[in-house]
Write a protein that holds these residues in place. Structure first.
Motif, short mmCIF file in Angstrom:
data_model
loop_
_atom_site.label_atom_id
_atom_site.label_comp_id
_atom_site.label_asym_id
_atom_site.label_seq_id
_atom_site.Cartn_x
_atom_site.Cartn_y
_atom_site.Cartn_z
N VAL A 37 4.94 -2.17 -5.36
CA VAL A 37 4.09 -1.20 -6.06
C VAL A 37 2.65 -1.67 -5.89
O VAL A 37 2.36 -2.86 -6.05
CB VAL A 37 4.46 -1.12 -7.55
CG1 VAL A 37 3.55 -0.14 -8.28
CG2 VAL A 37 5.92 -0.73 -7.74
N PRO A 90 -1.68 -0.41 -6.62
CA PRO A 90 -2.55 0.58 -7.24
C PRO A 90 -3.19 1.48 -6.18
O PRO A 90 -3.29 1.10 -5.01
CB PRO A 90 -3.61 -0.27 -7.96
CG PRO A 90 -3.58 -1.59 -7.27
CD PRO A 90 -2.22 -1.76 -6.69
N TYR A 131 -2.06 5.45 0.85
CA TYR A 131 -2.19 4.79 -0.44
C TYR A 131 -3.49 5.17 -1.15
O TYR A 131 -3.93 4.52 -2.08
CB TYR A 131 -2.06 3.26 -0.31
CG TYR A 131 -2.96 2.60 0.70
CD1 TYR A 131 -4.27 2.24 0.38
CD2 TYR A 131 -2.51 2.33 1.99
CE1 TYR A 131 -5.10 1.62 1.31
CE2 TYR A 131 -3.32 1.71 2.92
CZ TYR A 131 -4.62 1.37 2.58
OH TYR A 131 -5.43 0.77 3.51
N ALA A 149 -1.76 8.56 -5.79
CA ALA A 149 -0.45 8.19 -6.35
C ALA A 149 0.66 8.89 -5.58
O ALA A 149 0.50 10.02 -5.12
CB ALA A 149 -0.39 8.54 -7.83
N GLN A 208 4.58 8.04 -3.15
CA GLN A 208 5.46 7.08 -2.49
C GLN A 208 5.43 7.32 -0.99
O GLN A 208 5.24 8.45 -0.54
CB GLN A 208 6.91 7.24 -2.97
CG GLN A 208 7.10 6.89 -4.42
CD GLN A 208 8.56 7.03 -4.83
OE1 GLN A 208 9.46 7.11 -4.01
NE2 GLN A 208 8.80 7.04 -6.13
N ARG A 239 5.36 2.25 -3.55
CA ARG A 239 5.01 3.20 -4.61
C ARG A 239 3.54 2.94 -4.97
O ARG A 239 3.16 1.80 -5.25
CB ARG A 239 5.91 3.02 -5.82
CG ARG A 239 5.68 4.09 -6.88
CD ARG A 239 6.80 4.15 -7.89
NE ARG A 239 7.16 2.87 -8.44
CZ ARG A 239 6.97 2.51 -9.72
NH1 ARG A 239 6.46 3.36 -10.57
NH2 ARG A 239 7.32 1.31 -10.12
N THR A 278 0.54 3.67 -7.57
CA THR A 278 0.37 4.13 -8.96
C THR A 278 -1.08 4.10 -9.36
O THR A 278 -1.88 3.36 -8.81
CB THR A 278 1.17 3.27 -9.95
OG1 THR A 278 0.71 1.94 -9.86
CG2 THR A 278 2.65 3.33 -9.64
#
Length: 172
Positions: free
Chosen positions: A109, A111, A146, A149, A151, A170, A172
């Motif tokens: 994960v 940011p 990226y 947000a 996947q 992922r 986020t």
């Protein structure tokens, strides 16, 4: 006794126990254990160890029986017998024929706006339970993947197999 650990080849040893140790009586032939990739015929050693009651050993030439046709094509465990001159004991080789079972998927994960750090090695698992960590070359990642947000998946190439490594990211 068989010892296994993630990332290492299995090791097997045989322990012989006798009621009256001592003397020069031949008690056993040390068995041979080997692994071979499906499609590759195993290479068996030209010698085996004779084990004596007085805890000594002697190296002796062995003549292995012929492999069964197709032994190397189907995964599994097979036993080949052999003869050692001067004894009625049979030499024994246990051969494990294995193939690639899969590659462990990597997940992380990050940011929004941060490029994911991907591992240099992935876990390659064989169908006989052995695994090892192997280098992977990841496909380039477009920064747009990226920047918001969501996947995405990145694939990589592993030299030891035609399977593609997979990293699930992922954002986020």
């Amino acid at each position: 006794i068989k010892a296994t650990s993630s990332g290492l080849q299995p090791a097997t040893t045989t322990v012989f126990a006798i009621e009256n140790p001592g003397g020069s009586k031949l008690i056993a032939l040390d068995p041979v254990y080997t692994r071979t990739m499906a499609g590759v015929y195993p290479v068996l050693p030209a010698t085996v160890q004779e084990v004596f009651a007085n805890d000594t050993q002697q190296t002796m030439d062995v003549r292995w029986n012929n492999f069964a046709p197709g032994l190397n094509k189907k995964t599994g465990t097979y036993t080949i017998l052999g003869q050692v001159k001067g004894t009625n004991l049979k030499a024994e080789a246990t051969i494990t024929v294995y193939d690639v079972g899969g590659l462990e998927t990597y997940s992380t994960v990050v940011p929004v706006g941060q490029a994911p750090g991907l591992p240099a090695l992935v876990r390659l698992v064989y169908n006989d339970g052995v695994d090892q960590f192997v280098p992977v070359a990841w496909d380039p990642i477009d920064p747009a993947q990226y920047s918001a947000a969501g996947q995405f998946t990145v694939y990589g190439t592993v030299a030891e197999t035609t399977m593609r490594a997979q990293a699930n990211i992922r954002v986020t």
